[in-house]
Design an enzyme around this catalytic site. Structure first.
Site, mmCIF file in Angstrom:
data_model
loop_
_atom_site.group_PDB
_atom_site.id
_atom_site.type_symbol
_atom_site.label_atom_id
_atom_site.label_comp_id
_atom_site.label_asym_id
_atom_site.label_seq_id
_atom_site.Cartn_x
_atom_site.Cartn_y
_atom_site.Cartn_z
ATOM 1 C CE LYS A 16 -2.061 -1.244 3.869
ATOM 2 N NZ LYS A 16 -1.449 -2.555 4.211
ATOM 3 N NE ARG A 91 -4.646 -1.609 9.857
ATOM 4 C CZ ARG A 91 -3.509 -1.181 9.279
ATOM 5 N NH1 ARG A 91 -3.419 0.035 8.819
ATOM 6 N NH2 ARG A 91 -2.503 -1.993 9.157
ATOM 7 N NE ARG A 130 8.444 -2.575 6.165
ATOM 8 C CZ ARG A 130 7.186 -2.193 6.016
ATOM 9 N NH1 ARG A 130 6.882 -1.313 5.080
ATOM 10 N NH2 ARG A 130 6.239 -2.705 6.758
ATOM 11 N NE ARG A 136 6.345 -0.612 10.181
ATOM 12 C CZ ARG A 136 5.265 -0.620 9.433
ATOM 13 N NH1 ARG A 136 5.247 0.074 8.295
ATOM 14 N NH2 ARG A 136 4.194 -1.305 9.775
ATOM 15 N NE ARG A 148 2.362 -5.293 10.964
ATOM 16 C CZ ARG A 148 3.475 -5.095 10.259
ATOM 17 N NH1 ARG A 148 4.615 -5.663 10.656
ATOM 18 N NH2 ARG A 148 3.462 -4.345 9.190
HETATM 19 P P1 AP5 Z 1 4.638 -1.557 1.900
HETATM 20 O O1 AP5 Z 1 4.443 -0.786 0.668
HETATM 21 O O2 AP5 Z 1 5.112 -0.860 3.127
HETATM 22 O O3 AP5 Z 1 3.312 -2.384 2.241
HETATM 23 P P2 AP5 Z 1 2.101 -1.926 3.099
HETATM 24 O O4 AP5 Z 1 0.906 -2.644 2.571
HETATM 25 O O5 AP5 Z 1 2.017 -0.440 3.190
HETATM 26 O O6 AP5 Z 1 2.562 -2.580 4.474
HETATM 27 P P3 AP5 Z 1 2.753 -1.961 5.896
HETATM 28 O O7 AP5 Z 1 3.618 -2.875 6.686
HETATM 29 O O8 AP5 Z 1 3.154 -0.539 5.884
HETATM 30 O O9 AP5 Z 1 1.283 -2.104 6.329
HETATM 31 P P4 AP5 Z 1 0.639 -2.229 7.653
HETATM 32 O O10 AP5 Z 1 -0.772 -2.190 7.251
HETATM 33 O O11 AP5 Z 1 1.019 -3.339 8.561
HETATM 34 O O12 AP5 Z 1 1.262 -0.984 8.411
HETATM 35 P P5 AP5 Z 1 0.657 0.395 8.830
HETATM 36 O O13 AP5 Z 1 1.783 1.326 8.875
HETATM 37 O O14 AP5 Z 1 -0.551 0.730 8.050
HETATM 38 O O15 AP5 Z 1 5.603 -2.785 1.539
HETATM 39 C C1 AP5 Z 1 6.043 -3.693 2.508
HETATM 40 C C2 AP5 Z 1 7.444 -4.201 2.086
HETATM 41 O O16 AP5 Z 1 7.327 -4.945 0.876
HETATM 42 C C3 AP5 Z 1 8.443 -3.070 1.786
HETATM 43 O O17 AP5 Z 1 9.714 -3.446 2.231
HETATM 44 C C4 AP5 Z 1 8.404 -2.948 0.255
HETATM 45 O O18 AP5 Z 1 9.618 -2.483 -0.261
HETATM 46 C C5 AP5 Z 1 8.125 -4.382 -0.155
HETATM 47 N N1 AP5 Z 1 7.370 -4.466 -1.418
HETATM 48 C C6 AP5 Z 1 6.380 -3.633 -1.840
HETATM 49 N N2 AP5 Z 1 5.910 -4.009 -3.040
HETATM 50 C C7 AP5 Z 1 6.604 -5.121 -3.386
HETATM 51 C C8 AP5 Z 1 6.591 -5.980 -4.524
HETATM 52 N N3 AP5 Z 1 5.742 -5.776 -5.534
HETATM 53 N N4 AP5 Z 1 7.431 -7.031 -4.546
HETATM 54 C C9 AP5 Z 1 8.314 -7.261 -3.508
HETATM 55 N N5 AP5 Z 1 8.391 -6.469 -2.406
HETATM 56 C C10 AP5 Z 1 7.549 -5.406 -2.345
HETATM 57 O O19 AP5 Z 1 0.155 0.070 10.313
HETATM 58 C C11 AP5 Z 1 1.043 -0.226 11.365
HETATM 59 C C12 AP5 Z 1 0.267 -0.352 12.664
HETATM 60 O O20 AP5 Z 1 -0.356 0.900 12.983
HETATM 61 C C13 AP5 Z 1 -0.887 -1.362 12.668
HETATM 62 O O21 AP5 Z 1 -0.434 -2.668 12.952
HETATM 63 C C14 AP5 Z 1 -1.793 -0.778 13.765
HETATM 64 O O22 AP5 Z 1 -1.295 -1.105 15.032
HETATM 65 C C15 AP5 Z 1 -1.654 0.713 13.555
HETATM 66 N N6 AP5 Z 1 -2.663 1.274 12.633
HETATM 67 C C16 AP5 Z 1 -2.424 1.857 11.428
HETATM 68 N N7 AP5 Z 1 -3.570 2.247 10.851
HETATM 69 C C17 AP5 Z 1 -4.565 1.896 11.711
HETATM 70 C C18 AP5 Z 1 -5.978 2.015 11.666
HETATM 71 N N8 AP5 Z 1 -6.599 2.566 10.612
HETATM 72 N N9 AP5 Z 1 -6.691 1.529 12.708
HETATM 73 C C19 AP5 Z 1 -6.084 0.989 13.769
HETATM 74 N N10 AP5 Z 1 -4.757 0.826 13.887
HETATM 75 C C20 AP5 Z 1 -4.003 1.291 12.860
#
Ligand code: AP5
Length: 190
Positions: A16, A91, A130, A136, A148
């Site tokens: 994302k 979410r 990552r 992180r 997660r």
């Molecule tokens: P990346 O692009 O970062 O993927 P992502 O889907 O954004 O994954 P995240 O880990 O950021 O998502 P998340 O939902 O767990 O974290 P968030 O910060 O929202 O890519 C991931 C990796 O893959 C990178 O290294 C990238 O380079 C690699 N990659 C990308 N595309 C690729 C490809 N095509 N091929 C190979 N590799 C690739 O949330 C973190 C925490 O915050 C949650 O756990 C929760 O505690 C809290 N939180 C956030 N939002 C909310 C909410 N709305 N409600 C409640 N709690 C929340």
């Protein structure tokens, strides 16, 4: 003119954040990532950040009340934007309903929910990789990554039905090169 409001959806590690970078440039959108906003609060050691840190380190969801408030502030602060990419939000059903309420009140509804589909083992592989460099803590522990993904399956994945019922859900294959996936997304946005 209608605004372009995209929910970029998918499990942790689906890409994302990666894809948002390209889409905001192409379409001139404002990127709203609740994960990034929460990490900024943690970095600044705000009361909200201190509260969120523990929950995030366990891989659980932060309370709806907190994230809805953060998103509401950012939407109101960007009234003239051509649209938003919502990354990692909503979410839960309560978050999705609150977002609809905020945007409908401005007559700027969600245009589409683009859901990146990536199998579980690939998600774990990406996140652990990552975790070697990102700093992180939630990427370093396989149990936290599993939590997660479980939170996503239980609380977030049902939102596909929520947006399907509005005719807005679009599934996209999230495996392949980053550029190929961007192309798939752009094609669907049109
Ligand atoms: P990346 O692009 O970062 O993927 P992502 O889907 O954004 O994954 P995240 O880990 O950021 O998502 P998340 O939902 O767990 O974290 P968030 O910060 O929202 O890519 C991931 C990796 O893959 C990178 O290294 C990238 O380079 C690699 N990659 C990308 N595309 C690729 C490809 N095509 N091929 C190979 N590799 C690739 O949330 C973190 C925490 O915050 C949650 O756990 C929760 O505690 C809290 N939180 C956030 N939002 C909310 C909410 N709305 N409600 C409640 N709690 C929340």
């Amino acid at each position: 003119m209608n605004k372009l409001n995209i929910v970029l959806f998918g499990p942790p590690g689906a890409g994302k954040g990666t894809q948002s970078e390209f889409l905001i440039k192409k379409f001139g959108l404002v990127h709203l990532s609740t994960g990034d906003l929460l990490r900024a609060e943690i970095k600044d050691e705000t009361p909200l950040g201190l509260q969120a840190q523990e929950i995030m380190s366990r891989g659980e969801l932060v309370s709806d009340h907190i994230v809805i408030g953060m998103i509401r502030n950012r939407i109101d602060a960007n009234n003239t934007a051509p649209g938003f990419i919502f990354d990692g939000f909503p979410r839960t059903k309560a978050q999705a309903e609150a977002l609809d309420e905020m945007l409908n009140a401005k007559s700027q509804p969600i245009t589409a929910m683009l859901a990146l589909e990536v199998p579980g083992p690939e998600l774990v592989r990406r996140l652990l990789k990552r975790g070697e460099t990102s700093g992180r803590s939630d990427d370093r522990d396989e149990q936290v990554i599993a939590n997660r993904i479980a939170e996503y399956e239980q609380k977030t994945s049902p939102l596909k039905d929520y947006y399907s019922a509005q005719g807005k859900y679009k599934g996209i294959n999230g495996v392949g090169s980053v550029a190929d996936i961007t192309e798939r997304l752009v094609e669907v946005i049109g």
